[in-house]
Motif scaffolding. Structure first.
Motif, PDB file in Angstrom:
ATOM      1  N   CYS A   1     -33.840  34.012  26.622  1.00  0.00           N
ATOM      2  CA  CYS A   1     -34.860  33.054  26.175  1.00  0.00           C
ATOM      3  C   CYS A   1     -35.193  33.278  24.704  1.00  0.00           C
ATOM      4  O   CYS A   1     -36.355  33.165  24.298  1.00  0.00           O
ATOM      5  N   LEU A   2     -34.190  33.580  23.908  1.00  0.00           N
ATOM      6  CA  LEU A   2     -34.417  33.863  22.493  1.00  0.00           C
ATOM      7  C   LEU A   2     -34.608  32.566  21.711  1.00  0.00           C
ATOM      8  O   LEU A   2     -33.811  31.638  21.835  1.00  0.00           O
ATOM      9  N   ASP A   3     -35.666  32.505  20.892  1.00  0.00           N
ATOM     10  CA  ASP A   3     -35.858  31.339  20.028  1.00  0.00           C
ATOM     11  C   ASP A   3     -35.478  31.642  18.588  1.00  0.00           C
ATOM     12  O   ASP A   3     -35.478  30.749  17.736  1.00  0.00           O
ATOM     13  N   SER A   4     -35.159  32.893  18.311  1.00  0.00           N
ATOM     14  CA  SER A   4     -34.675  33.278  16.983  1.00  0.00           C
ATOM     15  C   SER A   4     -33.930  34.595  17.107  1.00  0.00           C
ATOM     16  O   SER A   4     -34.064  35.315  18.105  1.00  0.00           O
ATOM     17  N   VAL A   5     -33.140  34.898  16.084  1.00  0.00           N
ATOM     18  CA  VAL A   5     -32.385  36.155  16.047  1.00  0.00           C
ATOM     19  C   VAL A   5     -33.041  37.067  15.019  1.00  0.00           C
ATOM     20  O   VAL A   5     -33.197  36.672  13.855  1.00  0.00           O
ATOM     21  N   PRO A   6     -33.451  38.257  15.408  1.00  0.00           N
ATOM     22  CA  PRO A   6     -34.075  39.169  14.443  1.00  0.00           C
ATOM     23  C   PRO A   6     -33.142  39.451  13.266  1.00  0.00           C
ATOM     24  O   PRO A   6     -31.984  39.821  13.465  1.00  0.00           O
ATOM     25  N   THR A   7     -33.646  39.264  12.063  1.00  0.00           N
ATOM     26  CA  THR A   7     -32.818  39.533  10.878  1.00  0.00           C
ATOM     27  C   THR A   7     -32.462  41.005  10.780  1.00  0.00           C
ATOM     28  O   THR A   7     -31.481  41.363  10.126  1.00  0.00           O
TER      29      THR A   7
ATOM     30  N   HIS B   1     -21.300  27.815  12.981  1.00  0.00           N
ATOM     31  CA  HIS B   1     -21.695  29.199  13.185  1.00  0.00           C
ATOM     32  C   HIS B   1     -20.556  30.001  13.796  1.00  0.00           C
ATOM     33  O   HIS B   1     -20.295  31.130  13.405  1.00  0.00           O
ATOM     34  N   ALA B   2     -19.882  29.393  14.765  1.00  0.00           N
ATOM     35  CA  ALA B   2     -18.780  30.099  15.421  1.00  0.00           C
ATOM     36  C   ALA B   2     -17.593  30.238  14.479  1.00  0.00           C
ATOM     37  O   ALA B   2     -16.973  31.296  14.393  1.00  0.00           O
ATOM     38  N   ASP B   3     -17.277  29.162  13.748  1.00  0.00           N
ATOM     39  CA  ASP B   3     -16.108  29.179  12.880  1.00  0.00           C
ATOM     40  C   ASP B   3     -16.308  30.021  11.635  1.00  0.00           C
ATOM     41  O   ASP B   3     -15.351  30.366  10.949  1.00  0.00           O
ATOM     42  N   SER B   4     -17.575  30.342  11.314  1.00  0.00           N
ATOM     43  CA  SER B   4     -17.821  31.107  10.099  1.00  0.00           C
ATOM     44  C   SER B   4     -17.363  32.548  10.229  1.00  0.00           C
ATOM     45  O   SER B   4     -17.233  33.254   9.236  1.00  0.00           O
ATOM     46  N   ILE B   5     -17.121  32.986  11.462  1.00  0.00           N
ATOM     47  CA  ILE B   5     -16.676  34.359  11.679  1.00  0.00           C
ATOM     48  C   ILE B   5     -15.171  34.345  11.886  1.00  0.00           C
ATOM     49  O   ILE B   5     -14.671  34.059  12.967  1.00  0.00           O
TER      50      ILE B   5
ATOM     51  N   ILE C   1     -28.923  30.730  12.867  1.00  0.00           N
ATOM     52  CA  ILE C   1     -28.422  32.109  12.882  1.00  0.00           C
ATOM     53  C   ILE C   1     -28.645  32.672  11.485  1.00  0.00           C
ATOM     54  O   ILE C   1     -28.155  32.107  10.507  1.00  0.00           O
ATOM     55  N   PRO C   2     -29.402  33.758  11.347  1.00  0.00           N
ATOM     56  CA  PRO C   2     -29.677  34.286  10.004  1.00  0.00           C
ATOM     57  C   PRO C   2     -28.407  34.788   9.308  1.00  0.00           C
ATOM     58  O   PRO C   2     -27.489  35.286   9.952  1.00  0.00           O
ATOM     59  N   ASN C   3     -28.378  34.628   8.004  1.00  0.00           N
ATOM     60  CA  ASN C   3     -27.220  35.057   7.216  1.00  0.00           C
ATOM     61  C   ASN C   3     -26.974  36.552   7.341  1.00  0.00           C
ATOM     62  O   ASN C   3     -25.833  37.004   7.265  1.00  0.00           O
ATOM     63  N   SER C   4     -28.047  37.323   7.540  1.00  0.00           N
ATOM     64  CA  SER C   4     -27.886  38.772   7.658  1.00  0.00           C
ATOM     65  C   SER C   4     -27.013  39.142   8.846  1.00  0.00           C
ATOM     66  O   SER C   4     -26.358  40.188   8.849  1.00  0.00           O
ATOM     67  N   VAL C   5     -26.974  38.258   9.858  1.00  0.00           N
ATOM     68  CA  VAL C   5     -26.129  38.486  11.034  1.00  0.00           C
ATOM     69  C   VAL C   5     -24.746  37.877  10.822  1.00  0.00           C
ATOM     70  O   VAL C   5     -23.723  38.512  11.083  1.00  0.00           O
ATOM     71  N   LYS C   6     -24.704  36.647  10.328  1.00  0.00           N
ATOM     72  CA  LYS C   6     -23.412  35.972  10.128  1.00  0.00           C
ATOM     73  C   LYS C   6     -22.517  36.721   9.144  1.00  0.00           C
ATOM     74  O   LYS C   6     -21.290  36.645   9.235  1.00  0.00           O
ATOM     75  N   ARG C   7     -23.134  37.435   8.209  1.00  0.00           N
ATOM     76  CA  ARG C   7     -22.367  38.093   7.157  1.00  0.00           C
ATOM     77  C   ARG C   7     -22.164  39.587   7.380  1.00  0.00           C
ATOM     78  O   ARG C   7     -21.849  40.316   6.443  1.00  0.00           O
TER      79      ARG C   7
END
Length: 258
Positions: free
Chosen positions: A129-135, A185-189, A156-162
Motif C-alpha cells: 500500500c505504498l503511496d511513495s518510495v522513500p528517497t 520507469h521500467a525502461d530507464s533501467i 519513482i524518485p531519481n535517487s532510486v532510478k539512478r
C-alpha cells in the motif's frame, strides 16, 4: 481459518526439522506456508541460520528481536499481513535479499533504517500500500533489482532510478499520471555497454569482416516490418501466486554474484 482460531504453534523441534542446506552450503530455516499467526519466539535459538523463510503465513508483526539473526543473508516475508517492519531490520548488515511482497505495508511504516542495509541486492516491495518510495532507498548502492509493482505510486524518485548497479525495476500497475510513464520507469533501467569508435584502418581483417557482416544484417532489417513492442519482463520479481518457491535457489545464487 475460523475467527478466533489460533495458528499453528511452532516448537523448537519443528523448527530444527525445518532447517535445510541450500546449494551453496548455507543453512535455511523454511517455515513457509505453515499457518503461523505470530512470530515463533523459539526460532531465536536458531539465530545462526543464513536464510529465513516465513512467507505465505498470517504474520502481522515482526519483532525487534529479528536483529538476533546477524548471519542472515536471505529473508522472505512475502504473502503475510504485515503492516510495518521493525527498525531493527536495519541491523541485518549481511542481508542481500529481502522480499516483503504482498503485505499491507504503507510508506509511513517503512523504517528509515532500511537504508542501512548496505549489502542489499534484491528488494521486493510489490503488492503493498505504498503511496511513495522513500528517497533514502537511494543509499542502497548495491541494489540490483527492486519490485514496486501493484502499489499506489505516482512517481519513482531519481535517487532510486539512478542507483549505480540497478538493472531491473518493476513498477507495473501503479497510478502514474502519464500512462507512458510506467513503461519509462521500467525502461530507464538498462544495462549499458561501452562503445569504442576506431578508424577502419586500425581493424584487423577478421574484425573488419565481422563489422561488415553486422552492417549487412542491419541493412537487411530495415526492410522487415517491426514486430509489436513487448513490455519488459521481470522474472526475478515474481508475484506470490507464481512459481516463486521453485526459483528460490536461483534467486539466492544470483544475489551473491558480484
Amino acid at each position: 481459518m475460523a475467527k478466533g482460531q489460533k495458528g499453528k504453534k511452532i516448537t523448537l523441534k519443528i523448527a530444527k526439522n525445518s532447517i535445510r542446506i541450500s546449494f551453496d552450503g548455507g543453512r535455511r530455516l523454511d517455515l513457509s506456508h505453515m499457518g503461523i499467526t505470530s512470530f515463533p519466539q523459539c526460532i531465536l535459538k536458531l539465530d545462526d541460520v543464513d536464510e529465513l523463510d516465513l512467507s505465505r503465513n498470517m504474520l502481522k508483526k515482526i519483532p525487534s528481536s529479528i536483529q538476533k539473526f546477524q548471519n542472515l543473508r536471505w529473508l522472505d516475508l512475502h504473502s503475510n499481513q504485515l503492516e510495518e517492519l521493525p527498525k531493527a531490520i536495519g541491523t541485518l548488515q549481511n542481508l542481500f535479499y529481502l522480499n516483503v511482497c504482498n503485505n499491507k505495508l504503507t510508506t509511513k511504516n517503512l523504517p528509515q533504517e532500511l537504508n542501512l542495509l548496505k549489502n542489499l541486492r534484491i528488494l521486493n516491495l510489490g503488492l503493498n500500500c505504498l503511496d511513495s518510495v522513500p528517497t533514502t532507498l537511494g543509499a542502497l548502492k548495491e541494489l540490483r533489482e527492486i519490485g514496486l509493482f501493484d502499489n499506489n505510486l505516482t512517481i519513482i524518485p531519481n535517487s532510486v532510478k539512478r542507483l549505480p548497479k540497478l538493472k531491473k525495476l518493476n513498477a507495473e500497475r501503479n497510478p502514474f499520471p502519464d500512462s507512458t510513464q510506467q513503461e519509462e520507469h521500467a525502461d530507464s533501467i538498462k544495462r549499458t555497454e561501452k562503445l569504442y569508435l576506431v578508424p577502419e584502418k586500425n581493424l584487423c581483417s577478421s574484425c573488419l569482416e565481422m563489422c561488415q557482416d553486422e552492417t549487412d544484417k542491419l541493412d537487411g532489417l530495415k526492410n522487415v516490418a517491426p514486430s509489436p513492442s513487448k513490455k519488459p519482463s521481470f522474472p526475478l520479481l515474481l508475484t506470490p501466486n507464481s512459481s516463486a518457491k521453485d526459483n528460490q535457489e536461483e534467486w539466492r545464487l544470483r544475489g551473491k554474484q558480484p
